[in-house]
Design a protein around this motif. Structure first.
Motif, PDB file in Angstrom:
ATOM      1  N   UNK A 140      51.261  39.335  44.906  1.00  0.00           N
ATOM      2  CA  UNK A 140      52.358  38.501  44.411  1.00  0.00           C
ATOM      3  C   UNK A 140      52.071  37.010  44.276  1.00  0.00           C
ATOM      4  N   UNK A 141      50.829  36.560  44.457  1.00  0.00           N
ATOM      5  CA  UNK A 141      50.526  35.167  44.149  1.00  0.00           C
ATOM      6  C   UNK A 141      50.899  34.908  42.689  1.00  0.00           C
ATOM      7  N   UNK A 158      47.448  39.206  25.514  1.00  0.00           N
ATOM      8  CA  UNK A 158      46.410  38.848  26.465  1.00  0.00           C
ATOM      9  C   UNK A 158      46.440  39.851  27.619  1.00  0.00           C
ATOM     10  N   UNK A 159      45.333  39.934  28.356  1.00  0.00           N
ATOM     11  CA  UNK A 159      45.234  40.812  29.519  1.00  0.00           C
ATOM     12  C   UNK A 159      44.676  39.989  30.667  1.00  0.00           C
ATOM     13  N   UNK A 160      45.447  39.858  31.737  1.00  0.00           N
ATOM     14  CA  UNK A 160      45.053  39.041  32.881  1.00  0.00           C
ATOM     15  C   UNK A 160      44.738  39.944  34.070  1.00  0.00           C
ATOM     16  N   UNK A 161      43.591  39.682  34.712  1.00  0.00           N
ATOM     17  CA  UNK A 161      43.133  40.509  35.823  1.00  0.00           C
ATOM     18  C   UNK A 161      42.935  39.664  37.072  1.00  0.00           C
ATOM     19  N   UNK A 162      43.381  40.197  38.203  1.00  0.00           N
ATOM     20  CA  UNK A 162      43.190  39.506  39.476  1.00  0.00           C
ATOM     21  C   UNK A 162      41.706  39.324  39.742  1.00  0.00           C
ATOM     22  N   UNK A 163      41.361  38.183  40.302  1.00  0.00           N
ATOM     23  CA  UNK A 163      39.967  37.869  40.578  1.00  0.00           C
ATOM     24  C   UNK A 163      39.334  37.100  39.443  1.00  0.00           C
ATOM     25  N   UNK A 164      39.595  37.530  38.224  1.00  0.00           N
ATOM     26  CA  UNK A 164      39.062  36.864  37.037  1.00  0.00           C
ATOM     27  C   UNK A 164      40.007  35.750  36.591  1.00  0.00           C
ATOM     28  N   UNK A 211      55.773  47.926  41.462  1.00  0.00           N
ATOM     29  CA  UNK A 211      55.630  47.587  42.878  1.00  0.00           C
ATOM     30  C   UNK A 211      56.555  46.429  43.253  1.00  0.00           C
ATOM     31  N   UNK A 212      57.483  46.716  44.155  1.00  0.00           N
ATOM     32  CA  UNK A 212      58.443  45.698  44.567  1.00  0.00           C
ATOM     33  C   UNK A 212      57.770  44.543  45.296  1.00  0.00           C
ATOM     34  N   UNK A 213      56.745  44.841  46.075  1.00  0.00           N
ATOM     35  CA  UNK A 213      56.112  43.818  46.908  1.00  0.00           C
ATOM     36  C   UNK A 213      55.068  42.991  46.174  1.00  0.00           C
ATOM     37  N   UNK A 214      54.575  43.464  45.049  1.00  0.00           N
ATOM     38  CA  UNK A 214      53.623  42.667  44.282  1.00  0.00           C
ATOM     39  C   UNK A 214      54.246  42.217  42.959  1.00  0.00           C
ATOM     40  N   UNK A 215      54.632  43.150  42.128  1.00  0.00           N
ATOM     41  CA  UNK A 215      55.174  42.807  40.802  1.00  0.00           C
ATOM     42  C   UNK A 215      56.468  42.009  40.877  1.00  0.00           C
ATOM     43  N   UNK A 216      57.453  42.563  41.555  1.00  0.00           N
ATOM     44  CA  UNK A 216      58.782  41.943  41.544  1.00  0.00           C
ATOM     45  C   UNK A 216      58.799  40.659  42.365  1.00  0.00           C
ATOM     46  N   UNK A 217      58.241  40.715  43.555  1.00  0.00           N
ATOM     47  CA  UNK A 217      58.208  39.515  44.389  1.00  0.00           C
ATOM     48  C   UNK A 217      57.417  38.405  43.708  1.00  0.00           C
ATOM     49  N   UNK A 218      56.275  38.755  43.120  1.00  0.00           N
ATOM     50  CA  UNK A 218      55.467  37.752  42.439  1.00  0.00           C
ATOM     51  C   UNK A 218      56.183  37.123  41.260  1.00  0.00           C
ATOM     52  N   UNK A 219      56.860  37.959  40.474  1.00  0.00           N
ATOM     53  CA  UNK A 219      57.605  37.440  39.319  1.00  0.00           C
ATOM     54  C   UNK A 219      58.707  36.484  39.764  1.00  0.00           C
TER      55      UNK A 219
END
Length: 240
Positions: free
Chosen positions: A164-165, A152-158, A189-197
């Motif tokens: 990081x939500x 699957x492919x997930x996109x922000x907004x859609x 990205x530490x502030x989006x990818x890692x923090x969000x995970x």
């Protein structure tokens, strides 16, 4: 490969796209350059328009309308529209130009050259684990042949708010039928990818393609340390 915390067995992998699977910087720079060049020729009032003018509007818009950044295409369109209105264009001209300039960016930003090595790595990974792409951007994996590797492919907004939500991480968990703790997220990205995970309860791998330093990031809060760090995507094949 450097481990910061214990890695538990995982049964699926989620992957960021931009700057994780390919270098996005020259791609987006080209796209933005083509967009500005078009606008400078579109109307005499835009002859001296610069990228910094658009960037300034975009930054202000993200502050006053914090929900807009969750959709990359709309954020760009609205930032362009406001920039063009401020330059003196009428509403109709500004919206028409914003439409065309956004289309130009989408066209060029999907001119992504994926190496054979990356294709081989993703093919190998997808043969063992289901893969889901989670992106804040607007790249289309279909345009560069990456879609065939993803469940699957997930996109922000859609598909939810931008990282990081945790919206897209939780949706990935639901679609995989796996708890977040059994999923490994890989991103640059530490502030989006890692923090969000970590917020979502996933395990995480930081791909440090550009030799960034982690010190300032972890000084703020050590609970945001990834499970491990790699410098190239091929390192993940060690788990095969």
């Amino acid at each position: 490969m450097h481990f910061y915390r214990i890695l538990q067995p995982f049964r699926a992998i989620t992957l960021d796209l931009d700057n994780t699977l390919y270098n996005n910087h020259p791609i987006i720079n080209q796209a933005e350059s083509e967009s500005i060049s078009f606008l400078q020729k579109y109307h005499p009032a835009l002859l001296t328009l610069q990228q910094k003018d658009y960037n300034r509007t975009r930054t202000l818009l993200k502050i006053v309308s914090p929900n807009i950044p969750h959709n990359a295409n709309y954020l760009r369109w609205e930032s362009l529209r406001i920039t063009l209105l401020n330059a003196g264009l009428t509403k109709n001209l500004a919206e028409s130009a914003a439409d065309s300039a956004t289309d130009i960016v989408i066209y060029w930003r999907n001119k992504i050259n994926i190496s054979f090595k990356t294709h081989n790595i993703l093919s190998a990974l997808s043969s063992k684990w289901p893969l889901i792409a989670i992106t804040n951007g607007n790249a289309n994996p279909n345009s560069c042949g990456l879609h065939k590797y993803f469940y699957d492919i997930l996109r922000a907004g859609v598909d939810g708010r931008a990282k990081p939500h945790t919206d897209m991480y939780q949706l990935a968990s639901k679609r995989l039928g796996l708890p977040c703790k059994n999923i490994l997220h890989v991103g640059d990205d530490l502030n989006t990818d890692i923090k969000g995970a970590i917020f979502a309860g996933m395990q995480s791998c930081w791909i440090n393609r550009y030799n960034h330093y982690i010190n300032d990031y972890v000084t703020i809060n050590k609970k945001f340390l990834p499970n491990f760090k790699i410098s190239t995507l091929v390192s993940l094949t060690k788990f095969l």
